[in-house]
Structures are given as structure tokens and as C-alpha cells.
Design a protein around this motif. Structure first.
Motif, PDB file in Angstrom:
ATOM      1  N   THR A 101       1.020  -1.218   0.011  1.00  0.00           N
ATOM      2  CA  THR A 101      -0.078  -0.030   0.189  1.00  0.00           C
ATOM      3  C   THR A 101       0.760   1.260   0.156  1.00  0.00           C
ATOM      4  OG1 THR A 101       0.034   0.063   2.520  1.00  0.00           O
ATOM      5  CG2 THR A 101      -1.809  -1.114   1.153  1.00  0.00           C
ATOM      6  N   PRO A 102       0.380   2.457  -0.294  1.00  0.00           N
ATOM      7  CA  PRO A 102       1.383   3.401  -0.655  1.00  0.00           C
ATOM      8  C   PRO A 102       1.554   4.201   0.779  1.00  0.00           C
ATOM      9  CG  PRO A 102      -1.097   4.232  -1.294  1.00  0.00           C
ATOM     10  CD  PRO A 102      -1.009   2.502  -0.893  1.00  0.00           C
ATOM     11  N   VAL A 103       1.040   4.189   1.673  1.00  0.00           N
ATOM     12  CA  VAL A 103       1.378   4.827   3.055  1.00  0.00           C
ATOM     13  C   VAL A 103       1.537   3.944   4.226  1.00  0.00           C
ATOM     14  CG1 VAL A 103       0.448   6.699   2.334  1.00  0.00           C
ATOM     15  CG2 VAL A 103      -1.201   5.432   3.857  1.00  0.00           C
ATOM     16  N   LEU A 104       1.672   2.508   4.191  1.00  0.00           N
ATOM     17  CA  LEU A 104       1.663   1.543   5.538  1.00  0.00           C
ATOM     18  C   LEU A 104       2.870   1.527   5.946  1.00  0.00           C
ATOM     19  CD1 LEU A 104       0.220  -0.173   7.211  1.00  0.00           C
ATOM     20  CD2 LEU A 104       0.627  -1.925   5.594  1.00  0.00           C
ATOM     21  N   HIS A 105       3.200   2.119   6.921  1.00  0.00           N
ATOM     22  CA  HIS A 105       4.460   1.999   7.746  1.00  0.00           C
ATOM     23  C   HIS A 105       4.395   1.017   9.005  1.00  0.00           C
ATOM     24  CE1 HIS A 105       6.291   4.861   5.067  1.00  0.00           C
ATOM     25  NE2 HIS A 105       5.268   5.840   5.214  1.00  0.00           N
ATOM     26  N   LYS A 106       3.260   1.179   9.188  1.00  0.00           N
ATOM     27  CA  LYS A 106       2.771   0.122  10.540  1.00  0.00           C
ATOM     28  C   LYS A 106       1.337   0.006  10.660  1.00  0.00           C
ATOM     29  CE  LYS A 106       2.078   4.166  13.510  1.00  0.00           C
ATOM     30  NZ  LYS A 106       2.160   4.786  14.801  1.00  0.00           N
ATOM     31  N   ILE A 107       0.810  -0.912  11.272  1.00  0.00           N
ATOM     32  CA  ILE A 107      -0.492  -1.134  11.295  1.00  0.00           C
ATOM     33  C   ILE A 107      -1.083  -1.064  12.981  1.00  0.00           C
ATOM     34  CG2 ILE A 107      -0.318  -3.555  11.301  1.00  0.00           C
ATOM     35  CD1 ILE A 107      -2.850  -3.865   9.455  1.00  0.00           C
ATOM     36  N   GLY A 108      -2.168  -0.598  12.921  1.00  0.00           N
ATOM     37  CA  GLY A 108      -2.849  -0.461  14.232  1.00  0.00           C
ATOM     38  C   GLY A 108      -4.168  -1.036  14.420  1.00  0.00           C
ATOM     39  N   CYS A 109      -5.028  -1.411  15.389  1.00  0.00           N
ATOM     40  CA  CYS A 109      -6.136  -1.945  15.404  1.00  0.00           C
ATOM     41  C   CYS A 109      -6.610  -1.463  16.798  1.00  0.00           C
ATOM     42  CB  CYS A 109      -6.093  -3.440  15.579  1.00  0.00           C
ATOM     43  SG  CYS A 109      -7.701  -4.286  15.292  1.00  0.00           S
ATOM     44  N   HIS A 110      -8.051  -1.173  16.713  1.00  0.00           N
ATOM     45  CA  HIS A 110      -8.878  -0.998  17.911  1.00  0.00           C
ATOM     46  C   HIS A 110     -10.270  -1.577  17.867  1.00  0.00           C
ATOM     47  CE1 HIS A 110     -10.301   2.504  15.732  1.00  0.00           C
ATOM     48  NE2 HIS A 110     -11.505   2.354  16.274  1.00  0.00           N
ATOM     49  N   ALA A 111     -11.016  -1.940  18.795  1.00  0.00           N
ATOM     50  CA  ALA A 111     -12.224  -2.471  18.788  1.00  0.00           C
ATOM     51  C   ALA A 111     -13.006  -1.344  19.341  1.00  0.00           C
ATOM     52  CB  ALA A 111     -12.428  -3.787  19.833  1.00  0.00           C
ATOM     53  N   SER A 112     -14.355  -1.394  18.829  1.00  0.00           N
ATOM     54  CA  SER A 112     -15.384  -0.406  19.225  1.00  0.00           C
ATOM     55  C   SER A 112     -16.723  -1.195  19.288  1.00  0.00           C
ATOM     56  CB  SER A 112     -15.338   0.983  18.257  1.00  0.00           C
ATOM     57  OG  SER A 112     -14.456   1.665  18.001  1.00  0.00           O
ATOM     58  N   VAL A 113     -17.468  -0.261  19.857  1.00  0.00           N
ATOM     59  CA  VAL A 113     -19.221  -0.645  20.113  1.00  0.00           C
ATOM     60  C   VAL A 113     -19.895   0.423  20.003  1.00  0.00           C
ATOM     61  CG1 VAL A 113     -20.813  -1.771  21.457  1.00  0.00           C
ATOM     62  CG2 VAL A 113     -18.410  -2.913  21.665  1.00  0.00           C
ATOM     63  N   LEU A 114     -20.791   0.426  19.034  1.00  0.00           N
ATOM     64  CA  LEU A 114     -21.786   1.491  18.973  1.00  0.00           C
ATOM     65  C   LEU A 114     -23.178   1.070  19.173  1.00  0.00           C
ATOM     66  CD1 LEU A 114     -21.061   2.881  15.511  1.00  0.00           C
ATOM     67  CD2 LEU A 114     -20.550   3.902  17.813  1.00  0.00           C
ATOM     68  N   GLU A 115     -23.875   1.689  20.085  1.00  0.00           N
ATOM     69  CA  GLU A 115     -25.221   1.491  20.428  1.00  0.00           C
ATOM     70  C   GLU A 115     -26.140   2.029  19.255  1.00  0.00           C
ATOM     71  OE1 GLU A 115     -26.481   0.284  23.083  1.00  0.00           O
ATOM     72  OE2 GLU A 115     -24.166   0.141  23.787  1.00  0.00           O
ATOM     73  N   PRO A 116     -27.385   1.441  18.984  1.00  0.00           N
ATOM     74  CA  PRO A 116     -28.218   1.668  18.068  1.00  0.00           C
ATOM     75  C   PRO A 116     -28.522   3.069  17.780  1.00  0.00           C
ATOM     76  CG  PRO A 116     -29.193  -0.366  19.384  1.00  0.00           C
ATOM     77  CD  PRO A 116     -27.687   0.266  20.049  1.00  0.00           C
ATOM     78  N   GLY A 117     -28.440   3.459  16.464  1.00  0.00           N
ATOM     79  CA  GLY A 117     -28.338   4.799  15.853  1.00  0.00           C
ATOM     80  C   GLY A 117     -27.346   5.504  16.143  1.00  0.00           C
ATOM     81  N   CYS A 118     -26.423   5.254  16.533  1.00  0.00           N
ATOM     82  CA  CYS A 118     -25.195   6.070  16.969  1.00  0.00           C
ATOM     83  C   CYS A 118     -23.988   6.037  15.872  1.00  0.00           C
ATOM     84  CB  CYS A 118     -24.494   5.656  18.419  1.00  0.00           C
ATOM     85  SG  CYS A 118     -25.703   6.085  19.791  1.00  0.00           S
ATOM     86  N   SER A 119     -23.426   7.208  15.730  1.00  0.00           N
ATOM     87  CA  SER A 119     -22.200   7.065  14.926  1.00  0.00           C
ATOM     88  C   SER A 119     -21.028   7.668  15.528  1.00  0.00           C
ATOM     89  CB  SER A 119     -22.643   7.884  13.860  1.00  0.00           C
ATOM     90  OG  SER A 119     -21.535   8.128  12.782  1.00  0.00           O
ATOM     91  N   PRO A 120     -19.940   7.570  15.788  1.00  0.00           N
ATOM     92  CA  PRO A 120     -18.571   7.908  16.385  1.00  0.00           C
ATOM     93  C   PRO A 120     -18.305   9.503  15.826  1.00  0.00           C
ATOM     94  CG  PRO A 120     -17.845   6.380  14.827  1.00  0.00           C
ATOM     95  CD  PRO A 120     -19.390   6.237  14.642  1.00  0.00           C
ATOM     96  N   HIS A 121     -18.685   9.760  14.762  1.00  0.00           N
ATOM     97  CA  HIS A 121     -18.357  11.129  14.224  1.00  0.00           C
ATOM     98  C   HIS A 121     -18.812  11.279  12.807  1.00  0.00           C
ATOM     99  CE1 HIS A 121     -15.752   8.800  11.850  1.00  0.00           C
ATOM    100  NE2 HIS A 121     -15.237   8.142  12.711  1.00  0.00           N
ATOM    101  N   PRO A 122     -18.974  12.574  12.528  1.00  0.00           N
ATOM    102  CA  PRO A 122     -19.454  12.895  10.930  1.00  0.00           C
ATOM    103  C   PRO A 122     -18.280  12.259   9.992  1.00  0.00           C
ATOM    104  CG  PRO A 122     -18.886  15.017  12.215  1.00  0.00           C
ATOM    105  CD  PRO A 122     -18.639  13.787  13.140  1.00  0.00           C
ATOM    106  N   PRO A 123     -18.889  12.044   8.798  1.00  0.00           N
ATOM    107  CA  PRO A 123     -17.771  12.039   7.769  1.00  0.00           C
ATOM    108  C   PRO A 123     -16.576  12.710   7.901  1.00  0.00           C
ATOM    109  CG  PRO A 123     -19.866  11.875   6.686  1.00  0.00           C
ATOM    110  CD  PRO A 123     -20.081  12.331   7.990  1.00  0.00           C
TER     111      PRO A 123
END
Length: 85
Positions: free
Chosen positions: A2-24
Motif C-alpha cells: 500500500t502507498p502509506v503503510l509503515h505500521k498497522i494498528g487496531c482498535h475495537a469499538s462498540v456503537l449503540e443503536p442509531g449512534c455514529s462515532p463522528h461525522p464523515p
């Protein structure tokens, strides 16, 4: 590769019904989203204020890839929380 992959990270998230973490939003890093359980909608936008972003439904086991600088977000679609990486 890939053009910018120098490292990879991961996180887990849970969203409640109807929720979004942020706008686009967009960022330099590429992103892979994997739904662990529940139902989600991802929004693929042309910019932060896109009035009609493309919407894709995802279920457990589905994944999405966001290239660098692609505006995107996720929201919980179903009646139960959605868990994702």
C-alpha cells in the motif's frame, strides 16, 4: 503493498443503536473495518458536508476498505449494538 503503510494498528469499538462515532471525516491513513457482530451502515462521502453519501449495509463478518483521504463514517443500523475492528 500500500502507498502509506509503515505500521498497522487496531482498535475495537462498540456503537449503540442509531449512534455514529463522528461525522464523515478523512485522514492520511488507510483503514480496514471488520464487523464482528450486529448490523452497521458505512457512509462513503465526497466531503464533510456531502448531502447524499453512498450508504452500504454491513453485517457480522463483512469488511470495508477506506483508501487514504476517503471521507467516511459508520453508524449502528440494527436494534442491538454493533461491534467492529
Amino acid at each position: 503493498s500500500t502507498p502509506v503503510l509503515h505500521k498497522i494498528g487496531c482498535h475495537a469499538s462498540v456503537l449503540e443503536p442509531g449512534c455514529s462515532p463522528h461525522p464523515p471525516h478523512a485522514h492520511r491513513d488507510e483503514e480496514i473495518l471488520v464487523v464482528l457482530d450486529g448490523e452497521a451502515e458505512i457512509l462513503i462521502a465526497q466531503g464533510e458536508a456531502d448531502p447524499a453519501p453512498r450508504v452500504e449495509r454491513l453485517a457480522a463478518g463483512d469488511m470495508a476498505y477506506y483508501p487514504s483521504y476517503q471521507h467516511h463514517t459508520i453508524r449502528c443500523r440494527g436494534p442491538a449494538p454493533v461491534s467492529y475492528l
